[in-house]
Design a protein around this motif. Structure first.
Motif, short mmCIF file in Angstrom:
data_model
loop_
_atom_site.label_atom_id
_atom_site.label_comp_id
_atom_site.label_asym_id
_atom_site.label_seq_id
_atom_site.Cartn_x
_atom_site.Cartn_y
_atom_site.Cartn_z
N SER A 129 0.83 -1.21 0.00
CA SER A 129 0.00 0.00 0.00
C SER A 129 0.86 1.25 0.00
CB SER A 129 -0.91 -0.03 1.22
OG SER A 129 -0.14 -0.30 2.37
N LEU A 131 2.67 2.92 2.06
CA LEU A 131 4.03 2.94 2.60
C LEU A 131 5.05 2.45 1.58
CD1 LEU A 131 5.13 1.68 6.05
CD2 LEU A 131 5.81 0.34 4.09
N HIS A 368 4.04 5.87 10.42
CA HIS A 368 2.89 5.95 9.51
C HIS A 368 1.59 5.58 10.20
CE1 HIS A 368 5.42 6.14 5.77
NE2 HIS A 368 6.27 5.52 6.56
N ASN A 475 4.12 13.77 3.12
CA ASN A 475 4.47 12.88 2.01
C ASN A 475 4.33 13.60 0.67
OD1 ASN A 475 2.98 9.79 3.33
ND2 ASN A 475 4.95 10.74 3.67
N GLU A 667 -6.59 8.29 8.72
CA GLU A 667 -5.65 8.12 7.61
C GLU A 667 -4.43 8.98 7.88
OE1 GLU A 667 -4.74 5.97 5.19
OE2 GLU A 667 -6.43 6.36 3.83
N CYS A 669 -1.91 9.74 6.02
CA CYS A 669 -1.74 10.70 4.92
C CYS A 669 -2.73 10.39 3.81
CB CYS A 669 -0.29 10.66 4.41
SG CYS A 669 -0.04 11.69 2.96
N GLY A 670 -2.47 9.33 3.07
CA GLY A 670 -3.28 9.05 1.87
C GLY A 670 -2.61 9.77 0.72
C1 Z16 Z 1 0.85 1.65 5.27
O1 Z16 Z 1 0.84 1.55 3.92
C2 Z16 Z 1 0.45 2.84 5.88
C3 Z16 Z 1 0.47 2.91 7.26
C4 Z16 Z 1 0.87 1.81 8.00
O2 Z16 Z 1 0.88 1.90 9.32
C5 Z16 Z 1 1.27 0.64 7.40
C6 Z16 Z 1 1.25 0.56 6.04
CL1 Z16 Z 1 1.75 -0.87 5.24
C7 Z16 Z 1 0.06 4.00 5.02
C8 Z16 Z 1 -1.00 4.89 5.63
O3 Z16 Z 1 -2.16 4.13 5.93
C9 Z16 Z 1 -1.34 5.99 4.64
O4 Z16 Z 1 -2.24 6.90 5.22
C10 Z16 Z 1 -0.09 6.75 4.23
O5 Z16 Z 1 -0.36 7.62 3.17
C11 Z16 Z 1 0.98 5.79 3.78
O6 Z16 Z 1 1.22 4.79 4.75
C12 Z16 Z 1 2.30 6.50 3.50
O7 Z16 Z 1 2.68 7.31 4.57
#
Ligand code: Z16
Length: 833
Positions: A129, A131, A368, A475, A667, A669-670
Motif C-alpha cells: 500500500s 508505505l 505511519h 508525504n 488516515e 496521509c493518503g
Molecule cells: C501503510 O501503507 C500505511 C500505514 C501503516 O501503518 C502501514 C502501512 Cl503498510 C500507510 C497509511 O495508511 C497511509 O495513510 C499513508 O499515506 C501511507 O502509509 C504512506 O505514509
C-alpha cells in the motif's frame, strides 16, 4: 589481474542513444541475450530485448554514480523499507533518460509500438500500500535530485497477491512477478552476508572483562540483487539493493554427515522461505515469526553492508554518523539500530555508551501509524527465541531510558508504564515504536494533522520529554511517473501553457496555471485531454469486464486498499441510495440527473472478512444496477479487479472526481489524493490526512469536503455507542434493502451489524447526510463546464507542494543533513579508471 584489465577498451559500450544505435542494440539483445532469431520474436521477447537495451544505458551511469559518491567521500542516506511498490520500470527508465522519442522511433522502424511493449512488463508489486509506494516515489526523487542515497529492502519472490473476482468475491492468487525474468536486477553473488538466528547467549570473560557472546543456531545467507534507479534528466543513477535468502553451505553440514540428504535439502527450501513472500501487513499488525525473521534478515544484511562500505573510508567507527545516516520507513526496520549496536559492542569491542551515541546520531524514524492499537509490537517470548542477544540489548536500552523518565518525572509509575519499551501486561511485548523513538534522533509524521496527533495522542509523553525530536514532513509523490508518464496529454498541455517543461523538476511552477484557469481555450484543451483519458479507461473497462460506459458521464473514482476506515462502504451505500432515488423519478426528473460511472478498485487483506464482504457488496450492486435497462447510462458501477500501480496509472488520469473519505483522524496521509489532484481530478474528501493540506493549497471552495472533523470524532463515537445518535432514514432504508436481499443472497449480516446497534465505529451513519448533500453539490457543479474545468485546473495548480521532491528536500535538510552530489556525465574510460 586488475592491472591488465585496464588496458582493454570495449567496443562502443558507452551505448549511443541515437535511433540507429538503439535499433542495433535491440537486435543484438534479440540474437545474443535471448538467443532468438530476429524474424521470430513475439511481443514479450521484444519487451525483454528492449528492456536490456535500456538497462545497458543505466548500468554505466549507475556504476559511475557509485564511484563518484565514493571518491568524493560524501555523507549518504540509507533508506530502509520492508516494501517497495515499484510497478513497471521500462517507461520510467526511458522517460528519465529523456529518450522516449528516440526509443519510440526505433521501435516503430522495427515494426513495434513502444506503448504496447510497455504493457508486457509485470508490475514489481513488492509492497502492499501507501508505505511501499512512498518508498518507490522517494527513490525516484532522491535520484532525480542527485542525493547520495541507497535503498534497502527485500526481494520477495511473490509480491502483492493477484486478485480475481468470481461471483463478486475476492480470490487471491500468487503473484510470481519473476516469471518472465527481471531485466532490471543484477544478481550480485559477490555480495553476500551471513544472517544468524536462534541459539543462546553466554556471559564470558574476555581480557578480564565480562562479555556477552551469542551462539546462534541457524545461519542463512543474504544475497544482494541490485536495481538501478535512474534520476530524471540527470546522469545520477541510484541503487536499490534487495536481499534474497539463500541457504549457507554450513547450514546443513550435520545432516549431510548423517547421510540424510533429503531432509537437508528440505532445510534449504526453509532458508529460501524467508524472502518467498511479502507479508500481508497493512495498517494493522500481525506478530508472526516469519515476519520477524524477514525484518531481521533485511536489517542485518543492510547493516553489514553499510559497515563494509564505511570501513573502506578507513575512518574510526565513532565517525560513522558523519558518513552514514539511516532512515527507517515505519518501525519495521528498527532492529537495524540494535544490530549495529550489537556489532559495535560484541564484535568491535566498543563501549555501550559510545556505541549508543553512534546509533542515536545515525538513525531516524518515520511513523505511519495513527491508531495506537496498530503500533508494531513483538512478543518477548518470540524475540528471546529468535534474537536472544538483541533482546538483552533492548532491556539494557530500556533500563537506561527509564532512568531518564524517572529523573524527569520522579515517582510517576504511570509514565514509566506508558513509555517503557517493554509492555508488561496482559502479556510481555517489545513496543517497536517506543524503541524507535528512544534510539533515534528524529521521528516524523507524514502530514501536519498526523504529526499533531502523534504529539497529542499517540506519543504525548515522548513529545514532552523530547519535543525537539518530533518533526512533520508531508508525504509526496513523483510527478514523473504520475503526470509525465501516466498522463502525456495533460503534461504536454501544461508545458504549452506554462511555456516551459521544467515544471516536472519544480512542481511549484504549476501554481501559474491558476492565473489562467478562466481562459476558455485552456479549459477546452484541458477537458479534451481528460476526455481522451476517459476514453482510454472506458476501453480498459470494456476489455476487462465487457461493460460499456460512456465517457460523457462523470467518472467518480475510489481506488485504495479496502478497509473499514477508508469507508468504501459509505460510498456504495450512497450509490444504492442514488439508484433507488433515480428509480423513483419521473422521466422528466431523470433528465436532470448527472450521469455517473462509479469506479472502485482495491484489494482486501486475505483474512479481513468484513473488507471482503464490502467487495462482494460492491460487485453485487454493480450487477443489479448495470443490468437495469431502466437506468441505462444514468448510473454504472464498476469494480476493476487487481488494483496495482499500472492500473492506477490508467485510472487516475481519467478521474473527474476522486474520493478520500476516511473517518477523520484515521488516515495518516493518503498519497493517492495527491496523484488525483495533479491529474486535474476534483477531490471529494473528509478533513483527514493529506486532504487537509490539499484543500488549503487548492482552496476550500475548489474541493468538496464534508463530515465530522477529527476533534469531534470521540464525542460522536460515544453518542453512537450509547444509541444517542438519530440515524438518517435514507441510510436505514439502504440497509434494509441490502438485508432484504436485493443485492444477492450473500450473508451481509455481519456487515450490516457493523453499522448498527452502536457498532458504527467509523461513523458512516453520522456522516451520511453530509455526504448526500455534498454529492448533490457535485452533480450541480458538473453541469456547469466552465466551473468544473476551472476547479479541475485549480486542482492541478494547487498540487505543487505534493511533489516527493519537496518531501525529500525536507528530509535531506532537516534530518539527514546531506547535500546533492551530481555527477556531470560520462567521463572517458581512460580518464576514469
Ligand atoms: C501503510 O501503507 C500505511 C500505514 C501503516 O501503518 C502501514 C502501512 Cl503498510 C500507510 C497509511 O495508511 C497511509 O495513510 C499513508 O499515506 C501511507 O502509509 C504512506 O505514509
Amino acid at each position: 589481474m586488475h592491472h591488465w584489465l585496464r588496458h582493454i577498451s570495449l567496443p562502443s559500450y558507452s551505448p549511443d542513444t541515437d535511433v540507429k544505435s538503439i535499433e542495433k542494440f535491440f537486435v543484438h539483445h534479440v540474437e545474443y541475450t535471448l538467443a532468438r532469431y530476429r524474424g521470430n520474436i513475439n511481443q514479450m521477447g521484444a519487451y525483454r530485448a528492449l528492456a536490456m537495451s535500456v538497462r545497458d544505458r543505466l548500468i554505466e551511469r549507475w556504476k559511475d554514480t557509485q564511484l563518484y559518491f565514493k571518491k568524493n567521500g560524501v555523507k549518504r542516506v540509507a533508506y530502509l523499507s520492508m516494501e517497495y511498490l515499484i510497478g513497471r520500470s521500462l517507461q520510467n527508465a526511458i522517460v528519465n533518460l529523456g529518450l522516449e522519442e528516440n526509443f519510440s522511433a526505433a521501435m516503430k522502424n522495427l515494426g513495434y509500438v513502444l506503448e504496447d511493449l510497455y504493457e508486457q512488463e509485470a508490475d514489481a508489486g513488492l509492497g502492499y500500500s501507501g508505505l511501499g509506494r512512498l518508498a518507490a516515489c522517494f527513490m525516484d526523487s532522491m535520484a532525480t535530485m542527485d542525493y547520495p542515497a541507497w535503498g534497502y529492502g527485500l526481494r520477495y519472490k511473490y509480491g502483492m497477491f493477484y486478485q480475481k473476482i468470481k461471483n463478486g468475491c475476492q480470490f487471491e492468487y500468487p503473484d510470481y512477478w519473476l516469471e518472465n525474468g527481471n531485466p532490471w536486477e543484477v544478481e550480485r553473488l559477490d555480495i553476500m552476508y551471513p544472517i544468524h538466528f536462534y541459539g543462546t547467549c553466554k556471559m564470558e570473560m574476555v581480557d578480564g572483562k565480562p562479555h556477552m557472546a551469542w551462539y546462534p543456531q541457524q545461519k542463512i545467507l543474504a544475497v544482494a540483487y541490485d536495481t538501478p534507479i535512474p534520476g530524471y534528466l540527470t546522469y545520477n543513477t541510484l541503487n536499490l539493493r534487495l536481499w534474497s535468502a539463500q541457504p549457507s553451505k554450513e547450514f546443513d553440514l550435520d545432516q549431510f554427515n548423517s547421510g540424510d540428504l533429503y531432509s537437508s535439502l528440505g532445510d534449504r527450501s526453509h532458508a529460501e522461505r524467508i524472502t518467498a513472500v511479502l507479508y500481508p501487513n497493512d495498517s494493522s499488525f500481525e506478530g508472526k515469526e516469519l515476519r520477524l525473521k524477514q525484518q531481521y534478515f533485511m536489517v542485518s544484511a543492510t547493516v553489514q553492508d553499510l559497515l563494509r562500505r564505511f570501513r573502506e573510508s578507513k575512518r574510526q567507527l565513532t565517525d560513522f554518523p558523519e558518513l552514514v545516516c539511516v532512515q527507517m520507513n515505519d518501525s519495521h526496520p528498527t532492529l537495524a539500530a540494535i544490530e549495529l549496536l550489537r556489532i559495535l559492542i560484541d564484535v568491535e569491542g566498543m563501549s555501550y555508551d559510545e556505541s549508543y551515541k553512534v546509533i542515536c546520531k545515525s538513525f531516524s524514524f518515520t511513523n505511519h501509524v495513527v491508531a495506537r492499537s496498530n503500533l508494531e509490537k513483538w512478543s518477548i517470548e518470540l524475540m528471546e527465541k529468535v534474537l536472544p542477544r538483541h533482546m538483552h540489548l533492548i532491556y539494557e536500552i530500556n533500563h537506561h531510558f527509564l532512568q531518564q523518565v524517572e529523573k524527569k518525572w520522579p515517582n510517576d509509575q504511570g509514565k514509566l508504564t506508558h513509555m517503557s519499551i517493554i509492555e508488561e501486561s496482559p502479556e510481555r511485548y517489545v513496543r517497536m515504536a517506543n524503541l524507535a523513538i528512544v534510539i533515534c534522533h528524529s521521528v516524523n509524521g507524514v502530514t501536519e494533522i498526523h504529526s499533531e496527533m502523534m504529539r497529542t495522542e499517540v506519543f504525548p509523553d515522548f513529545f514532552k520529554l523530547w519535543p525537539e525530536r518530533f518533526l512533520s514532513i508531508t508525504n509526496g509523490v513523483t510527478p514523473r511517473r504520475w503526470m509525465l508518464e501516466a498522463n502525456r496529454e495533460m503534461s504536454d498541455l501544461i508545458t504549452k501553457w506554462l511555456r516551459t517543461p521544467s515544471w516536472t523538476l519544480n512542481l511549484d511552477l504549476l501554481s501559474d496555471l491558476a492565473r489562467q484557469s478562466d481562459v476558455g481555450s485552456l479549459q477546452k484543451q484541458w477537458s479534451l485531454a481528460k476526455h481522451i483519458n476517459k476514453e482510454r479507461l472506458a476501453g480498459y473497462i470494456e476489455k476487462t469486464l465487457g461493460l460499456k460506459v460512456s465517457p460523457e458521464s462523470l467518472f467518480d473514482v475510489q481506488i485504495k486498499r479496502v478497509h473499514q476506515y477508508k469507508r468504501q462502504l459509505l460510498n456504495i451505500i450512497y450509490v444504492i441510495h442514488r439508484y433507488t432515488t433515480i428509480k423513483s423519478m419521473t422521466i422528466e426528473e431523470r433528465r436532470k440527473v448527472t450521469p455517473r460511472v462509479v469506479i472502485f478498485a482495491g484489494k482486501a487483506a486475505a483474512n479481513y472478512a468484513i473488507a471482503k464482504s464490502i467487495i462482494q457488496l460492491i460487485n453485487n450492486v454493480s450487477v443489479v444496477i448495470n443490468n437495469d435497462k431502466n437506468i441505462g447510462d444514468l448510473l454504472k458501477v464498476v469494480f476493476l479487479p487487481n488494483y496495482c500501480v499500472s492500473l492506477a496509472e490508467i485510472i487516475i488520469p481519467a478521474a473527474d472526481l476522486s474520493q478520500h473519505i476516511s473517518t477523520a483522524g484515521t488516515e495518516a496521509c493518503g498519497t493517492s489524493a495527491m496523484k488525483f489532484a495533479m491529474n486535474g481530478s476534483i477531490i471529494l474528501g473528509t478533513m483527514d490526512g493529506s486532504i487537509v493540506e490539499l484543500s488549503k493549497e487548492i482552496g476550500e471552495t475548489n474541493v468538496f469536503t464534508f463530515g465530522t472533523r477529527a476533534y469531534d470524532v470521540p464525542s460522536r463515537r460515544s453518542a453512537v455507542r450509547n444509541g444517542e445518535w438519530g440515524v438518517d432514514s435514507r441510510f436505514e432504508a439502504v440497509l434494509s434493502v441490502i438485508e432484504r436481499g436485493d443485492f444477492g443472497s450473500h450473508d451481509f449480516a455481519p456487515l450490516l451489524n457493523s453499522l448498527r446497534y452502536g457498532n458504527d465505529y467509523y461513523l458512516l451513519s453520522v456522516d451520511f447526510p453530509a455526504y448526500v448533500e455534498v454529492q448533490d453539490n457535485i452533480d450541480a457543479a458538473y453541469k456547469i463546464p466552465n466551473l468544473w474545468n476551472k476547479k479541475s485546473i485549480l486542482s492541478t495548480a494547487g498540487s505543487g507542494k505534493f511533489s516527493s521532491d519537496r518531501s525529500i528536500k525536507q528530509y535531506a535538510n532537516q534530518i539527514w543533513k546531506i547535500k546533492p552530489a551530481r555527477r556531470s556525465g560520462p567521463i572517458s574510460v581512460s580518464a576514469e579508471r
